[in-house]
Design a protein around this motif. Structure first.
Motif, mmCIF file in Angstrom:
data_model
loop_
_atom_site.group_PDB
_atom_site.id
_atom_site.type_symbol
_atom_site.label_atom_id
_atom_site.label_comp_id
_atom_site.label_asym_id
_atom_site.label_seq_id
_atom_site.Cartn_x
_atom_site.Cartn_y
_atom_site.Cartn_z
ATOM 1 N N ARG A 287 -0.184 93.539 4.658
ATOM 2 C CA ARG A 287 0.985 93.509 5.546
ATOM 3 C C ARG A 287 1.272 92.073 5.991
ATOM 4 N NH1 ARG A 287 5.198 93.537 6.796
ATOM 5 N NH2 ARG A 287 6.158 94.134 8.764
ATOM 6 N N LEU A 288 0.202 91.288 6.242
ATOM 7 C CA LEU A 288 0.393 89.884 6.620
ATOM 8 C C LEU A 288 1.058 89.118 5.486
ATOM 9 C CD1 LEU A 288 -2.829 88.759 8.522
ATOM 10 C CD2 LEU A 288 -0.467 88.659 9.322
ATOM 11 N N ALA A 289 0.605 89.409 4.268
ATOM 12 C CA ALA A 289 1.177 88.720 3.104
ATOM 13 C C ALA A 289 2.662 89.059 2.983
ATOM 14 C CB ALA A 289 0.427 89.126 1.840
ATOM 15 N N GLU A 290 2.983 90.336 3.186
ATOM 16 C CA GLU A 290 4.395 90.745 3.104
ATOM 17 C C GLU A 290 5.204 90.032 4.186
ATOM 18 O OE1 GLU A 290 3.246 95.211 1.639
ATOM 19 O OE2 GLU A 290 3.770 94.834 3.724
ATOM 20 N N PHE A 291 4.627 89.978 5.397
ATOM 21 C CA PHE A 291 5.317 89.346 6.518
ATOM 22 C C PHE A 291 5.585 87.875 6.216
ATOM 23 C CE2 PHE A 291 4.885 86.889 10.488
ATOM 24 C CZ PHE A 291 5.961 87.390 11.196
ATOM 25 N N ARG A 292 4.567 87.207 5.619
ATOM 26 C CA ARG A 292 4.736 85.772 5.339
ATOM 27 C C ARG A 292 5.711 85.561 4.193
ATOM 28 N NH1 ARG A 292 -0.854 84.765 7.210
ATOM 29 N NH2 ARG A 292 -0.417 84.577 9.438
ATOM 30 N N ALA A 293 5.666 86.451 3.203
ATOM 31 C CA ALA A 293 6.583 86.300 2.066
ATOM 32 C C ALA A 293 8.019 86.468 2.547
ATOM 33 C CB ALA A 293 6.261 87.327 0.987
ATOM 34 N N ALA A 294 8.217 87.353 3.543
ATOM 35 C CA ALA A 294 9.537 87.561 4.150
ATOM 36 C C ALA A 294 10.638 87.791 3.124
ATOM 37 C CB ALA A 294 9.889 86.396 5.057
ATOM 38 N N SER A 295 10.334 88.584 2.106
ATOM 39 C CA SER A 295 11.375 88.931 1.134
ATOM 40 C C SER A 295 11.352 90.450 1.049
ATOM 41 C CB SER A 295 11.052 88.315 -0.223
ATOM 42 O OG SER A 295 9.790 88.744 -0.620
ATOM 43 N N GLY A 296 12.500 91.046 0.942
ATOM 44 C CA GLY A 296 12.568 92.502 0.791
ATOM 45 C C GLY A 296 12.144 93.230 2.055
ATOM 46 N N HIS A 297 11.664 94.448 1.894
ATOM 47 C CA HIS A 297 11.268 95.230 3.054
ATOM 48 C C HIS A 297 10.132 96.173 2.666
ATOM 49 C CE1 HIS A 297 14.175 97.970 1.049
ATOM 50 N NE2 HIS A 297 13.248 98.831 1.357
ATOM 51 N N VAL A 298 9.444 96.705 3.682
ATOM 52 C CA VAL A 298 8.396 97.694 3.411
ATOM 53 C C VAL A 298 8.698 98.939 4.228
ATOM 54 C CG1 VAL A 298 6.481 96.228 2.770
ATOM 55 C CG2 VAL A 298 6.980 96.573 5.170
ATOM 56 N N GLU A 299 8.295 100.081 3.687
ATOM 57 C CA GLU A 299 8.475 101.325 4.434
ATOM 58 C C GLU A 299 7.094 101.803 4.862
ATOM 59 O OE1 GLU A 299 11.069 103.960 2.259
ATOM 60 O OE2 GLU A 299 12.744 102.575 2.559
ATOM 61 N N LEU A 300 6.924 101.980 6.157
ATOM 62 C CA LEU A 300 5.602 102.301 6.700
ATOM 63 C C LEU A 300 5.627 103.718 7.260
ATOM 64 C CD1 LEU A 300 5.309 98.920 8.607
ATOM 65 C CD2 LEU A 300 3.977 99.545 6.588
ATOM 66 N N HIS A 301 4.627 104.476 6.878
ATOM 67 C CA HIS A 301 4.521 105.842 7.386
ATOM 68 C C HIS A 301 3.678 105.800 8.649
ATOM 69 C CE1 HIS A 301 3.603 110.330 6.552
ATOM 70 N NE2 HIS A 301 4.648 110.158 7.328
ATOM 71 N N LEU A 302 4.184 106.392 9.757
ATOM 72 C CA LEU A 302 3.468 106.321 11.025
ATOM 73 C C LEU A 302 2.688 107.613 11.263
ATOM 74 C CD1 LEU A 302 6.204 104.678 13.271
ATOM 75 C CD2 LEU A 302 4.526 103.611 11.773
ATOM 76 N N ALA A 303 1.703 107.487 12.132
ATOM 77 C CA ALA A 303 0.798 108.621 12.367
ATOM 78 C C ALA A 303 1.550 109.850 12.888
ATOM 79 C CB ALA A 303 -0.280 108.209 13.356
ATOM 80 N N ASP A 304 2.663 109.612 13.642
ATOM 81 C CA ASP A 304 3.377 110.767 14.200
ATOM 82 C C ASP A 304 4.354 111.371 13.196
ATOM 83 O OD1 ASP A 304 5.283 108.847 14.053
ATOM 84 O OD2 ASP A 304 5.687 108.721 16.202
ATOM 85 N N GLY A 305 4.300 110.917 11.930
ATOM 86 C CA GLY A 305 5.140 111.509 10.889
ATOM 87 C C GLY A 305 6.420 110.721 10.647
ATOM 88 N N ARG A 306 6.748 109.808 11.545
ATOM 89 C CA ARG A 306 7.985 109.051 11.350
ATOM 90 C C ARG A 306 7.791 107.985 10.268
ATOM 91 N NH1 ARG A 306 9.596 106.092 16.195
ATOM 92 N NH2 ARG A 306 7.346 105.971 16.503
ATOM 93 N N TRP A 307 8.942 107.506 9.769
ATOM 94 C CA TRP A 307 8.920 106.405 8.797
ATOM 95 C C TRP A 307 9.630 105.213 9.399
ATOM 96 C CZ3 TRP A 307 6.749 105.780 3.983
ATOM 97 C CH2 TRP A 307 6.169 106.921 3.423
ATOM 98 N N LEU A 308 9.040 104.044 9.199
ATOM 99 C CA LEU A 308 9.602 102.819 9.750
ATOM 100 C C LEU A 308 9.861 101.852 8.603
ATOM 101 C CD1 LEU A 308 9.979 101.892 12.702
ATOM 102 C CD2 LEU A 308 7.853 100.616 12.467
ATOM 103 N N ARG A 309 11.087 101.287 8.581
ATOM 104 C CA ARG A 309 11.327 100.249 7.565
ATOM 105 C C ARG A 309 11.239 98.891 8.250
ATOM 106 N NH1 ARG A 309 16.646 100.908 5.093
ATOM 107 N NH2 ARG A 309 15.661 102.384 3.700
ATOM 108 N N ALA A 310 10.310 98.040 7.799
ATOM 109 C CA ALA A 310 10.140 96.709 8.388
ATOM 110 C C ALA A 310 10.704 95.683 7.418
ATOM 111 C CB ALA A 310 8.665 96.435 8.630
ATOM 112 N N GLN A 311 11.561 94.852 7.976
ATOM 113 C CA GLN A 311 12.216 93.855 7.145
ATOM 114 C C GLN A 311 12.104 92.511 7.845
ATOM 115 O OE1 GLN A 311 16.106 95.257 6.333
ATOM 116 N NE2 GLN A 311 16.542 93.730 4.779
ATOM 117 N N ASP A 312 11.527 91.504 7.190
ATOM 118 C CA ASP A 312 11.384 90.194 7.820
ATOM 119 C C ASP A 312 12.080 89.144 6.973
ATOM 120 O OD1 ASP A 312 9.508 90.812 10.083
ATOM 121 O OD2 ASP A 312 8.358 91.612 8.397
ATOM 122 N N ARG A 313 12.692 88.175 7.640
ATOM 123 C CA ARG A 313 13.390 87.094 6.948
ATOM 124 C C ARG A 313 12.980 85.764 7.577
ATOM 125 N NH1 ARG A 313 14.237 90.024 3.703
ATOM 126 N NH2 ARG A 313 16.080 91.058 2.924
#
Ligand code: ADP
Length: 850
Positions: A287-313
């Motif tokens: 996740r740190l590598a994705e954050f530093r790369a700051a390209s595209g986005h990731v979809e994270l599944h949360l413990a309560d069943g929700r989905w979160l899309r994280a996008q960093d630029r």
């Protein structure tokens, strides 16, 4: 110095003689002279002394004068210096005054407020921005800070009582360091007060305008997604409430300065990401590598069943700006859509399978209907019976055309249309299509013309079957919607990259035309021009939709130019690889002058151009039996149909008048028999079927080179009967096939299934096999494969598959089984003859060799 001479005293004058007197006088004079001389000497010495003294004195004076001058200069210098010092002092003072004035002006131009308070908390100075909110002149140097606060209170939007606020503010400046405070003015702007204590104990207060920042913060708060900014060291600088809430859900309180990885570690530790379970460190590193790369986005599944899309630029200062979006609903919709698409695809597949099966089921009985009706038409019938039989046949054909259209359309719809490129002859394909449409065209009296640019290659690589379908549709429509005039297929093109031909094919008619408002509509599925006139014509409205998609599938495009009432021109452009460069047509050396009798102006122009390109001069014959000299002519090229006049009658008349030049006839099917009769009796050398393929014309011309009414062509050597093996289990179909081949004098044997076919092939040595695909015991594909395996590449018997299916998979299966050709039931006599003639050359070679 000379000694003074002794004084000389003259003797008394009376006692002396004259000489004595004279001597005395002389002596006296001498003495006087000596005295004078002495005196003179003394005088000179005194003068000399005086002169010396005078010189010394003057030297002394000069010296004194010089030192006086030096003293004066020094005094002057000192005076000048003094004056300069005074000037400098003056200028320095002026500069200091100016600098102070400039500093004040500069401080006044600062957009933020600036004020200085002394140790007694009295105002020393304040710039314009600081004073702006107050009434002019109400705040003056020397004012006490609490008074200033009291003046400010009514100007503020406060959520506490004014006095309390003043107390808070006074407590604030007593703390060290003094914390910043934000104020909202009733007039709109927002300020942040930042105070600091200077070295001399004065307090400097900055009132920074943060209106823009507050707006930005409000905008960030309005974003429905979590929003966060980290600086270049991954420390949080700003975030909105949604982001704070997301972190709060993991038990993390975010404050400016917290590091991204600390937030991440805390969320992982709180079990927020099920995907991290058991591989926490790896998850954090990823996740740190994705954050530093700051390209595209990731979809994270949360413990309560929700989905979160994280996008960093990345931000311009090397930090990161991120969005965190809850995509749970979005994913649910996607999932529903995916399921719906699967269901739709399954339904579509079922539809295609249903269509394939239905086509099989409909085609099998249709084979009997159409085949038998065709055979019935060939027998002796009464007028009525013929009408009935013809109607059965044409209705059956029409029904089949519709089935084929629907099948094609469903195949294209399902994206299952596969092209099979192979070398083919485009000019020949166009002529074959024209010949098939010739009966309808003749019935209406329309000329069907082909103009294939003679310098273009004709052997190309493409899906000939699909191209034939496109041409059949466009040319068929052109014939269908034209009552008089002509239908002209024109092919031009240019070479691209050496071995690809960019083709422009147009089908032009002189029919009813299409109004501009209908031009786009007719390319749609099932669309027709809805006018009373059009509805005289039958059709499904699928033809152009299929044609357009076929052309697009070949990376081409289709267009239409039309003038209602004058005609239409459908065109399409394609790029196809060239299979074989055209060899320059062999110019018949002995042909120089040709008489062309062709009534149709378009065809006349085409033929004339082709002949000119061969270096042949063309003389046009205009009216039927005009007196004509054929002297010097090498050839008569006569169209059997001369409109109102008869080309064959023209030839007979010319012959009767003794004209001897060789003649080539061009005839449509209805005039073919009469034309061939003229060849048989020796009046003409050959007949060419209209529209005349260029290669046929050139071949005939080559053949005629130098000929002058050659003797009758010798009969070809008698060949043995061709052996045909037909594997077909269905009795009706056997009967249809047998009847269709009846008058061809063939040796025809039937096999009931694939196994029998293999056995018969071994003993009978057929020249060609018709192979049904679905048969009991062993199907046609298996039998064909077995025969190819047994041949071992040493021989190759042409195998023509007979199938009721019209789906793409079948063509592939048939090709894979090693079969050469494919006929779809119901069988038509013309198609069977076509296949036979296609292999005839080879068969005849083999027959003569055998
Ligand atoms: P169909 O001919 O089966 O009705 P098509 O898709 O081939 O379906 O043609 C759609 C319509 O376009 C026809 O019904 C006719 O109205 C019009 N059309 C097509 N070709 C021509 C043409 N050459 N001249 C006039 N109208 C035409």
């Amino acid at each position: 110095m000379n000694a003074t001479p002794p004084p000389v005293s003259p003797p008394p004058a009376a006692s002396l003689s004259l000489a004595e007197r004279l001597a005395r006088e002389r002596r006296a004079r001498l003495a006087a002279e000596r005295t004078l001389e002495w005196k003179m000497r003394e005088l000179a010495a005194a003068q000399e002394k005086l002169a010396l003294q005078a010189r010394a004195l003057s030297e002394q004076m000069v010296e004194e004068r010089q030192s006086a001058h030096a003293a004066r200069s020094e005094a002057a210098r000192l005076k000048g210096q003094n004056e300069r010092y005074l000037g400098d002092l003056d200028r320095a003072h002026t500069a200091a005054v100016m600098a102070e004035r400039r500093l004040r002006t500069s401080i006044d131009t600062i957009r933020d407020g600036f004020a200085v308070f002394d140790t007694d908390n009295r105002l020393v100075m304040a710039n314009r921005a600081f004073l702006a909110p107050f009434a002019p002149g109400s705040i003056l140097p020397g004012m006490a800070y609490p008074d200033l606060l009291a003046a400010l209170t009514p100007l503020l939007r406060l959520d506490v009582a004014g006095d309390d606020w003043v107390q808070q503010m006074l407590a604030r400046i007593a703390s060290d360091p003094i914390p910043p405070v934000e104020l909202a003015l009733l007039s709109g702007p927002s300020l942040r007060l930042e105070d600091s204590i200077a070295r001399d104990g004065d307090r400097v207060c900055l009132a920074i305008d943060i209106t823009a920042e507050m707006r930005l913060r409000a905008a960030i708060e309005a974003i429905p997604d979590g929003f966060v900014i980290f600086d270049r060291n991954d420390r949080l600088t700003l975030c909105n409430q949604t982001y704070r809430d997301l972190c709060a859900a993991d038990g993390i309180t975010v404050e400016p300065g917290i590091r991204f990885q600390d937030i991440l570690r805390a969320s992982v530790a709180s079990g927020q990401f099920p995907a991290a379970a058991g591989r926490e460190d790896d998850f954090i590193q990823d996740r740190l590598a994705e954050f530093r790369a700051a390209s595209g986005h990731v979809e994270l599944h949360l413990a309560d069943g929700r989905w979160l899309r994280a996008q960093d630029r990345p931000t311009p200062d090397g930090g990161r700006v991120g969005l965190r979006r809850d995509i749970t609903a979005e994913r649910e919709v996607q999932e529903t859509l995916r399921a719906a698409r699967h269901a739709a695809e399954a339904a579509n597949g079922a539809k295609s399978a249903f269509l394939a099966n239905m086509s099989h089921e409909i085609r099998t009985p249709m084979n009997g209907v159409v085949g038998m009706a065709e055979l019935l038409c060939g027998t002796d019938l009464t007028e009525d019976q013929r009408l009935f039989a013809e109607t059965i046949r044409s209705s059956g054909e029409a029904l089949l055309a519709i089935i084929n259209d629907i099948l094609d359309w469903s195949k294209i719809e399902a994206g299952r249309l596969v092209l099979h490129p192979a070398p083919f002859d485009l000019e020949r394909l166009i002529h074959e299509t024209a010949i098939l449409l010739q009966p309808q065209a003749r019935a209406k009296g329309i000329d069907l013309l082909v103009d294939y640019d003679m310098f273009l290659p004709t052997r190309l690589v493409g899906d000939a079957g699909r191209l034939r379908q496109v041409l059949t549709n466009l040319m068929g429509n052109a014939v269908k919607f034209t009552e008089t005039g002509h239908v002209l297929v024109r092919v031009v093109g240019t070479m691209e990259d050496g071995d690809r031909l960019r083709l422009h094919i147009t089908v032009e008619d002189t029919g009813i035309g299409i109004a501009p408002e209908h031009a786009d509509h007719i390319f749609g599925d099932f669309n027709q021009v809805e006018t009373a006139e059009d509805r005289r014509y039958q059709g499904t409205g699928l033809g152009l939709a299929i044609t357009r998609r076929l052309v697009e599938r070949m990376d081409g495009h289709l267009w239409l130019d039309s003038v209602p009432g004058e005609g239409s021109c459908f065109g399409f452009a394609l790029t196809l690889p060239v299979a074989e460069r055209i060899a320059a047509p062999g110019v018949p050396t002995a042909l120089h002058h040709v008489l062309l009798a062709e009534a149709n102006p378009v065809n006349r122009a085409i033929l004339e151009r082709q002949l000119h390109q061969l270096g042949i001069a063309v003389l046009h014959h205009r009216s039927g039996l005009e007196p004509l000299s054929t002297d010097g002519l090498d050839l008569l090229l006569i169209d059997a149909d001369q409109g109102a006049e008869d080309g064959l009658a023209l030839l007979s008349a010319l012959r009767a008048r003794g004209h001897r030049a060789p003649a080539l006839l061009m005839a449509a099917p209805d005039a073919m028999a009469r034309a061939e009769a003229l060849v048989a009796e020796g009046s003409a050398q050959a007949v060419l079927a209209k529209p005349v393929p260029r290669s046929d014309l050139f071949a005939a011309l080559r053949h005629l080179t130098g000929a002058r009414l050659p003797a009758a062509v010798a009969e070809p050597p008698a060949a043995r009967r061709l052996r045909i093996l037909a594997a077909e289990d269905n009795r009706t179909n056997q009967l249809v096939l047998a009847k269709m081949l009846r008058d061809l004098d063939l040796d025809l044997r039937f096999a009931e299934d694939g196994r029998q076919a293999i056995d018969l092939w071994r003993g009978f040595h057929p020249d060609l096999i018709f192979m049904d695909i679905s048969m009991p015991v062993m199907d046609g594909c298996t039998a064909a494969r077995a025969i190819r395996a047994a041949e071992g590449g040493l021989a190759h018997v042409p195998i023509v598959a007979l199938t009721a299916h019209a789906m793409e998979e079948d063509s592939d299966r048939i090709r894979d089984a090693g079969m050469d050709h494919h006929l779809t039931k119901p069988l038509r006599r013309s198609a069977i003859l076509d296949v036979l003639s296609r292999y005839t050359a080879r068969l005849e070679d083999r027959a003569t060799a055998a």
